[in-house]
Design a protein around this motif. Structure first.
Motif, PDB file in Angstrom:
ATOM      1  N   LYS A  32      -3.669 -17.748  -8.415  1.00  0.00           N
ATOM      2  CA  LYS A  32      -3.185 -19.129  -8.286  1.00  0.00           C
ATOM      3  C   LYS A  32      -3.761 -20.012  -9.381  1.00  0.00           C
ATOM      4  CE  LYS A  32      -2.333 -18.920  -3.328  1.00  0.00           C
ATOM      5  NZ  LYS A  32      -2.794 -19.310  -1.992  1.00  0.00           N
ATOM      6  N   HIS A  33      -5.038 -19.828  -9.669  1.00  0.00           N
ATOM      7  CA  HIS A  33      -5.682 -20.606 -10.730  1.00  0.00           C
ATOM      8  C   HIS A  33      -5.061 -20.277 -12.089  1.00  0.00           C
ATOM      9  CE1 HIS A  33      -8.775 -22.734 -12.946  1.00  0.00           C
ATOM     10  NE2 HIS A  33      -8.974 -21.642 -13.662  1.00  0.00           N
ATOM     11  N   VAL A  34      -4.844 -18.998 -12.346  1.00  0.00           N
ATOM     12  CA  VAL A  34      -4.258 -18.565 -13.617  1.00  0.00           C
ATOM     13  C   VAL A  34      -2.844 -19.126 -13.756  1.00  0.00           C
ATOM     14  CG1 VAL A  34      -3.412 -16.536 -14.888  1.00  0.00           C
ATOM     15  CG2 VAL A  34      -5.700 -16.517 -13.897  1.00  0.00           C
ATOM     16  N   GLN A  35      -2.065 -19.095 -12.686  1.00  0.00           N
ATOM     17  CA  GLN A  35      -0.707 -19.638 -12.731  1.00  0.00           C
ATOM     18  C   GLN A  35      -0.725 -21.130 -13.080  1.00  0.00           C
ATOM     19  OE1 GLN A  35       0.406 -18.324  -8.787  1.00  0.00           O
ATOM     20  NE2 GLN A  35       1.768 -16.756  -9.605  1.00  0.00           N
ATOM     21  N   SER A  36      -1.654 -21.852 -12.505  1.00  0.00           N
ATOM     22  CA  SER A  36      -1.784 -23.277 -12.798  1.00  0.00           C
ATOM     23  C   SER A  36      -2.167 -23.498 -14.262  1.00  0.00           C
ATOM     24  CB  SER A  36      -2.834 -23.894 -11.870  1.00  0.00           C
ATOM     25  OG  SER A  36      -3.113 -25.216 -12.239  1.00  0.00           O
ATOM     26  N   GLN A  37      -3.149 -22.747 -14.730  1.00  0.00           N
ATOM     27  CA  GLN A  37      -3.583 -22.872 -16.122  1.00  0.00           C
ATOM     28  C   GLN A  37      -2.458 -22.480 -17.085  1.00  0.00           C
ATOM     29  OE1 GLN A  37      -6.913 -23.630 -17.591  1.00  0.00           O
ATOM     30  NE2 GLN A  37      -6.661 -24.780 -15.711  1.00  0.00           N
ATOM     31  N   LEU A  38      -1.719 -21.442 -16.740  1.00  0.00           N
ATOM     32  CA  LEU A  38      -0.628 -20.982 -17.588  1.00  0.00           C
ATOM     33  C   LEU A  38       0.444 -22.065 -17.717  1.00  0.00           C
ATOM     34  CD1 LEU A  38       0.552 -18.676 -19.252  1.00  0.00           C
ATOM     35  CD2 LEU A  38       1.526 -17.744 -17.143  1.00  0.00           C
ATOM     36  N   ALA A  39       0.795 -22.695 -16.610  1.00  0.00           N
ATOM     37  CA  ALA A  39       1.781 -23.778 -16.653  1.00  0.00           C
ATOM     38  C   ALA A  39       1.286 -24.913 -17.549  1.00  0.00           C
ATOM     39  CB  ALA A  39       2.065 -24.288 -15.243  1.00  0.00           C
ATOM     40  N   HIS A  40       0.015 -25.247 -17.415  1.00  0.00           N
ATOM     41  CA  HIS A  40      -0.571 -26.311 -18.247  1.00  0.00           C
ATOM     42  C   HIS A  40      -0.484 -25.963 -19.732  1.00  0.00           C
ATOM     43  CE1 HIS A  40      -3.447 -29.152 -19.922  1.00  0.00           C
ATOM     44  NE2 HIS A  40      -4.079 -28.120 -20.442  1.00  0.00           N
ATOM     45  N   PHE A  41      -0.892 -24.756 -20.101  1.00  0.00           N
ATOM     46  CA  PHE A  41      -0.915 -24.389 -21.512  1.00  0.00           C
ATOM     47  C   PHE A  41       0.491 -24.194 -22.075  1.00  0.00           C
ATOM     48  CE2 PHE A  41      -5.459 -23.617 -20.884  1.00  0.00           C
ATOM     49  CZ  PHE A  41      -5.943 -24.246 -22.012  1.00  0.00           C
ATOM     50  N   LYS A  42       1.443 -23.752 -21.255  1.00  0.00           N
ATOM     51  CA  LYS A  42       2.830 -23.662 -21.738  1.00  0.00           C
ATOM     52  C   LYS A  42       3.361 -25.061 -22.052  1.00  0.00           C
ATOM     53  CE  LYS A  42       4.453 -19.312 -19.809  1.00  0.00           C
ATOM     54  NZ  LYS A  42       5.399 -18.662 -18.880  1.00  0.00           N
ATOM     55  N   ALA A  43       3.066 -26.018 -21.191  1.00  0.00           N
ATOM     56  CA  ALA A  43       3.477 -27.400 -21.458  1.00  0.00           C
ATOM     57  C   ALA A  43       2.779 -27.918 -22.718  1.00  0.00           C
ATOM     58  CB  ALA A  43       3.158 -28.294 -20.258  1.00  0.00           C
ATOM     59  N   GLU A  44       1.522 -27.572 -22.879  1.00  0.00           N
ATOM     60  CA  GLU A  44       0.753 -28.001 -24.048  1.00  0.00           C
ATOM     61  C   GLU A  44       1.328 -27.389 -25.323  1.00  0.00           C
ATOM     62  OE1 GLU A  44      -2.532 -30.313 -25.538  1.00  0.00           O
ATOM     63  OE2 GLU A  44      -1.212 -30.383 -23.825  1.00  0.00           O
ATOM     64  N   VAL A  45       1.759 -26.139 -25.275  1.00  0.00           N
ATOM     65  CA  VAL A  45       2.380 -25.499 -26.444  1.00  0.00           C
ATOM     66  C   VAL A  45       3.649 -26.259 -26.821  1.00  0.00           C
ATOM     67  CG1 VAL A  45       3.663 -23.441 -27.199  1.00  0.00           C
ATOM     68  CG2 VAL A  45       1.398 -23.193 -26.171  1.00  0.00           C
ATOM     69  N   GLY A  46       4.449 -26.638 -25.829  1.00  0.00           N
ATOM     70  CA  GLY A  46       5.661 -27.409 -26.116  1.00  0.00           C
ATOM     71  C   GLY A  46       5.345 -28.745 -26.778  1.00  0.00           C
ATOM     72  N   ARG A  47       4.376 -29.449 -26.221  1.00  0.00           N
ATOM     73  CA  ARG A  47       3.990 -30.759 -26.762  1.00  0.00           C
ATOM     74  C   ARG A  47       3.429 -30.607 -28.179  1.00  0.00           C
ATOM     75  NH1 ARG A  47      -0.259 -33.928 -27.699  1.00  0.00           N
ATOM     76  NH2 ARG A  47      -1.803 -32.398 -27.041  1.00  0.00           N
ATOM     77  N   LEU A  48       2.546 -29.636 -28.362  1.00  0.00           N
ATOM     78  CA  LEU A  48       1.926 -29.438 -29.671  1.00  0.00           C
ATOM     79  C   LEU A  48       2.919 -28.932 -30.714  1.00  0.00           C
ATOM     80  CD1 LEU A  48      -1.513 -27.972 -28.564  1.00  0.00           C
ATOM     81  CD2 LEU A  48      -1.126 -30.183 -29.679  1.00  0.00           C
ATOM     82  N   SER A  49       3.915 -28.166 -30.291  1.00  0.00           N
ATOM     83  CA  SER A  49       4.943 -27.696 -31.228  1.00  0.00           C
ATOM     84  C   SER A  49       5.722 -28.881 -31.791  1.00  0.00           C
ATOM     85  CB  SER A  49       5.902 -26.721 -30.539  1.00  0.00           C
ATOM     86  OG  SER A  49       5.238 -25.537 -30.195  1.00  0.00           O
TER      87      SER A  49
END
Length: 166
Positions: A63-80
């Motif tokens: 559950k923690h990994v899923q939450s972190q993964l969602a956060h970093f995927k959103a961050e990749v989109g923003r940073l791209s």
């Protein structure tokens, strides 16, 4: 809100909803009953409790990994998007420097007014600052992408731990 119950399995603390705790307690009691005549009863029950605790920890981690993964995927989109913006900014700043370095009407005007060196230094400083901003975003994006990759790998490793726990 559901009532919760705290318990310990193999020395690891857990918090369960009352229904889940009752189900687990019933299961463990049925195991005690089934193995009560076995010489290895305590060892068998300890092994089963340890496996349940391990699976519960994996479910928590997943559950923690899923939450972190969602956060970093959103961050990749923003940073791209930000990287593209910074790259365009850098291209424009470098074009300004190049414009002042080649013979052009602007160069002639700045040379005649004595502002060529000042304008060139200003444009070079802006290009350098744009390059630094671009490199920073690029590094942040690479970090976020590496976190997505490692979290995705960990998520695959955790697999279907919820099913195993059932």
């Amino acid at each position: 809100m559901n009532e919760i119950k705290k318990c310990s399995l193999s020395g690891v603390g857990f918090t369960f909803e009352k229904v889940a705790y009752s189900r687990l307690d019933d299961y463990l009691n049925s195991l005690k009953e089934a193995y009560k005549n076995s010489a290895d009863c305590d060892e068998i029950l300890a092994d089963i409790e340890a496996r349940i605790a391990e699976l519960e920890e994996q479910v928590r981690r997943k559950k923690h990994v899923q939450s972190q993964l969602a956060h970093f995927k959103a961050e990749v989109g923003r940073l791209s998007r930000l990287e593209e913006s910074r790259r365009n900014e850098l291209i424009l700043e470098n074009a300004d420097v190049a414009r002042l370095q080649r013979i052009s009407p602007a160069l002639i005007l700045y040379t005649l007014t004595g502002k060529k060196a000042e304008m060139l230094a200003k444009e070079e400083a802006e290009a350098l600052a744009a390059a630094a901003r671009y490199e920073t975003v690029k590094g942040d994006l690479e970090y976020a992408e590496s976190r997505v990759q490692s979290l995705s790998f960990e998520l695959r490793r955790l697999g279907n731990c919820e099913r195993k726990l059932e």
